[in-house]
Design an enzyme around this catalytic site. Structure first.
Site, PDB file in Angstrom:
ATOM      1  N   CYS A   1       1.257  -1.301  -0.077  1.00 32.81           N
ATOM      2  CA  CYS A   1       0.238   0.078  -0.145  1.00 32.81           C
ATOM      3  C   CYS A   1       1.152   1.738  -0.087  1.00 32.81           C
ATOM      4  O   CYS A   1      -0.322   2.777   0.247  1.00 32.81           O
ATOM      5  CB  CYS A   1      -1.052   0.078   1.061  1.00 32.81           C
ATOM      6  SG  CYS A   1      -1.947  -1.803   1.169  1.00 32.81           S
TER       7      CYS A   1
ATOM      8  N   HIS B   1      -2.040   7.978   6.016  1.00 36.56           N
ATOM      9  CA  HIS B   1      -2.618   6.479   5.248  1.00 36.56           C
ATOM     10  C   HIS B   1      -4.089   6.321   5.311  1.00 36.56           C
ATOM     11  O   HIS B   1      -4.533   6.212   4.641  1.00 36.56           O
ATOM     12  CB  HIS B   1      -1.323   5.993   5.892  1.00 36.56           C
ATOM     13  CG  HIS B   1      -1.407   4.452   4.931  1.00 36.56           C
ATOM     14  ND1 HIS B   1      -1.933   4.293   3.390  1.00 36.56           N
ATOM     15  CD2 HIS B   1      -1.910   3.265   5.409  1.00 36.56           C
ATOM     16  CE1 HIS B   1      -1.628   3.430   3.449  1.00 36.56           C
ATOM     17  NE2 HIS B   1      -1.854   2.388   4.630  1.00 36.56           N
TER      18      HIS B   1
ATOM     19  N   GLU C   1      -0.903   5.783  13.415  1.00 36.17           N
ATOM     20  CA  GLU C   1      -0.593   7.049  12.504  1.00 36.17           C
ATOM     21  C   GLU C   1      -0.925   7.982  13.486  1.00 36.17           C
ATOM     22  O   GLU C   1      -0.412   9.423  13.107  1.00 36.17           O
ATOM     23  CB  GLU C   1      -1.299   6.856  11.722  1.00 36.17           C
ATOM     24  CG  GLU C   1      -0.853   7.815  10.367  1.00 36.17           C
ATOM     25  CD  GLU C   1      -1.704   8.038   8.964  1.00 36.17           C
ATOM     26  OE1 GLU C   1      -1.276   8.765   8.188  1.00 36.17           O
ATOM     27  OE2 GLU C   1      -2.760   6.663   9.052  1.00 36.17           O
TER      28      GLU C   1
ATOM     29  N   LYS D   1      -9.335   7.683   2.095  1.00 37.90           N
ATOM     30  CA  LYS D   1     -10.185   6.740   2.204  1.00 37.90           C
ATOM     31  C   LYS D   1     -11.251   6.601   2.351  1.00 37.90           C
ATOM     32  O   LYS D   1     -11.705   5.982   1.701  1.00 37.90           O
ATOM     33  CB  LYS D   1      -9.167   5.852   2.772  1.00 37.90           C
ATOM     34  CG  LYS D   1      -7.451   5.455   2.083  1.00 37.90           C
ATOM     35  CD  LYS D   1      -6.657   5.071   3.214  1.00 37.90           C
ATOM     36  CE  LYS D   1      -4.894   4.569   2.106  1.00 37.90           C
ATOM     37  NZ  LYS D   1      -4.619   5.336   2.436  1.00 37.90           N
TER      38      LYS D   1
ATOM     39  N   HIS E   1      -9.607   2.028  -0.263  1.00 40.65           N
ATOM     40  CA  HIS E   1      -8.853   2.002   0.157  1.00 40.65           C
ATOM     41  C   HIS E   1      -8.467   1.422  -1.687  1.00 40.65           C
ATOM     42  O   HIS E   1      -8.252   0.066  -2.113  1.00 40.65           O
ATOM     43  CB  HIS E   1      -8.404   0.821   1.624  1.00 40.65           C
ATOM     44  CG  HIS E   1      -6.227   0.788   1.608  1.00 40.65           C
ATOM     45  ND1 HIS E   1      -5.983   1.530   0.514  1.00 40.65           N
ATOM     46  CD2 HIS E   1      -5.967   0.516   2.196  1.00 40.65           C
ATOM     47  CE1 HIS E   1      -3.989   0.850   1.701  1.00 40.65           C
ATOM     48  NE2 HIS E   1      -4.398   0.340   2.624  1.00 40.65           N
TER      49      HIS E   1
ATOM     50  N   PHE F   1       1.618  -2.947   3.962  1.00 40.56           N
ATOM     51  CA  PHE F   1       1.685  -4.886   4.622  1.00 40.56           C
ATOM     52  C   PHE F   1       3.549  -5.248   4.491  1.00 40.56           C
ATOM     53  O   PHE F   1       4.558  -4.790   3.234  1.00 40.56           O
ATOM     54  CB  PHE F   1       1.357  -5.958   3.684  1.00 40.56           C
ATOM     55  CG  PHE F   1       0.073  -6.127   4.207  1.00 40.56           C
ATOM     56  CD1 PHE F   1      -0.694  -5.074   5.651  1.00 40.56           C
ATOM     57  CD2 PHE F   1      -0.839  -6.801   3.613  1.00 40.56           C
ATOM     58  CE1 PHE F   1      -2.032  -5.264   5.525  1.00 40.56           C
ATOM     59  CE2 PHE F   1      -2.178  -6.705   3.983  1.00 40.56           C
ATOM     60  CZ  PHE F   1      -2.873  -5.971   5.041  1.00 40.56           C
TER      61      PHE F   1
END
Length: 414
Positions: A169, A309, A320, A338, A343, A402
């Site tokens: 991502c 993010h 975050e 998002k 996402h 990830f």
């Protein structure tokens, strides 16, 4: 904030063109307007019929024949189809003519996390139902992730460095940072960079659902993606693409090009912690933000806006927020696109980079959709409800993937 344009230092990097294809709209203007409206694009998706989680954020009204070309259905997976019109828009926005540029000095760096999953699914179904002779002779170029950069090179006659970055991502942001380095080293004069993803496929969505990463609000899709909200329960899968044209600022000035913003800093790191979960301390993310700011000649106190993010997952948003709170306190206006577009995985960092450029340019921070009940444990200033007018000289865009892969971009005003 110091001036990074010191003698002998790395050259300034200008953003001279942008293009977007997102669930908020086709084109940068439509996408910006959709994100600023702050209404989620999530809906039930027929591609996910019969799955426990069947909601997604799809690009509205996208037609490969109309937006790419008549032969696109034979030649391109959907992630490539989404990238081509975004790249065309960005090149046109930069007022560049591929017919006249030196292609050897033009690079392409695109982020992508999964390749052609929709094509792989279709071709595997053909193999099982009809046998090997029914499989397309183009199956390999349809599914391998490097082909999106290859197709853009063919589209624009770009014969310089050509690659795809895959950091899950964070892929789109990693691509943009890599493009920045190519320009700083003098390997290219122009780089088309960004990210694209078309992950709305049964296998990928089933896998994310099995992990517990997706929102289960299938009865109310529009309320499902809710970054930093106290009731967040997972993300909504999305698709889309974003492309930026980057040049050295001196070259852009020499040709009379408009500079929309400067890409002033880039940082990358790994948590080295877990396959899918972020380090709960956010140590490497904080270090990476500081490194990107240092390259930009900025301090945390200079940052007016953080494009987060912000996945809408309980753990990611908490980590975050910890990083943002520790670095910026409550002074930076935080948003996550998002909530609107879902996402988009490997495209997310690129989409958010373009939105950060527009936020700086327009002095406006878009709202975070569905941020109805702030989580009292987070302690950050999340913009919600309506866009917020704010002068922005320095903005930060975070992307995490990830494997613990982190990428941070710093943009400043032109």
């Amino acid at each position: 904030m110091r001036d990074p344009r010191e003698p002998g230092g790395p050259p300034e990097i200008a953003v001279t063109g942008i293009g977007l294809v997102t669930p908020a709209g086709i084109g940068a203007a439509a996408s910006w307007e959709g994100v600023c409206r702050g209404r989620s694009a999530a809906a039930r998706d027929p591609r996910l019929a019969d799955l426990p989680v069947d909601i997604a954020c799809a690009v509205p009204g996208f037609s490969p024949a109309e937006h790419v070309g008549r032969r696109s259905a034979l030649m391109h997976d959907r992630h490539v189809q989404l990238a081509i019109p975004a790249a065309r828009e960005a090149v046109a926005d930069a007022a560049l003519d591929p017919a006249t540029w030196d292609g050897a000095r033009v690079g392409v760096v695109i982020g992508n996390g999964s390749g052609g999953y929709s094509s792989a699914t279709r071709q595997h179904e053909r193999l099982l139902a009809e046998g090997p002779r029914a499989v397309s002779a183009l199956v390999i170029p349809l599914i391998v992730p490097n082909m999106v950069a290859g197709h853009l090179a063919m589209e624009f006659g770009a014969t310089g460095p050509n690659l795809v970055t895959a950091t899950a991502c964070a892929s789109g942001a990693t691509a943009i940072g890599t493009a920045m380095r190519l320009l700083q080293r003098g390997d290219c004069d122009v780089v088309l960079t960004g990210g694209t993803e078309a992950p709305v496929t049964p296998l990928l969505v089933a896998g994310f659902a099995q992990m517990g990463a997706l929102s289960r609000r299938v009865a109310d899709p529009a309320a499902a993606s809710r970054p930093f909200d106290a009731a967040r329960d997972g993300f909504v899968i999305g698709e889309g693409s974003a492309v930026l044209v980057l040049e050295r600022a001196a070259d852009a000035r020499a040709r009379g090009a408009r500079t929309r913003a400067r890409l002033a800093g880039y940082g990358a790191s790994a948590d080295a912690h877990h396959m899918t979960a972020p380090d709960p301390e956010g140590t490497q993310v904080s270090r990476t933000v500081r490194a990107a700011l240092a390259e930009a000649g900025a301090e945390p106190a200079d940052v007016a806006h953080v494009n987060a993010h912000g996945t809408s997952t309980p753990l990611n948003d908490a980590v975050e927020a910890r990083v943002v709170r520790g670095l910026f306190g409550g002074d930076a206006a935080v948003t996550s696109a998002k909530g609107v577009v879902g996402h988009t995985l490997g495209a997310a960092g690129a989409i958010e980079a373009v939105l950060t450029v527009l936020a700086i340019e327009r002095g406006t921070v878009p709202p975070t959709a569905n941020h109805d009940r702030p989580d009292p444990d987070l302690g950050i200033d999340v913009v919600a409800g309506a866009p917020r007018r704010r002068a922005i000289e320095v903005a930060v865009s975070h992307s995490f993937g990830f494997g613990g892969q982190n990428a941070v971009l710093v943009f400043t005003g032109a």
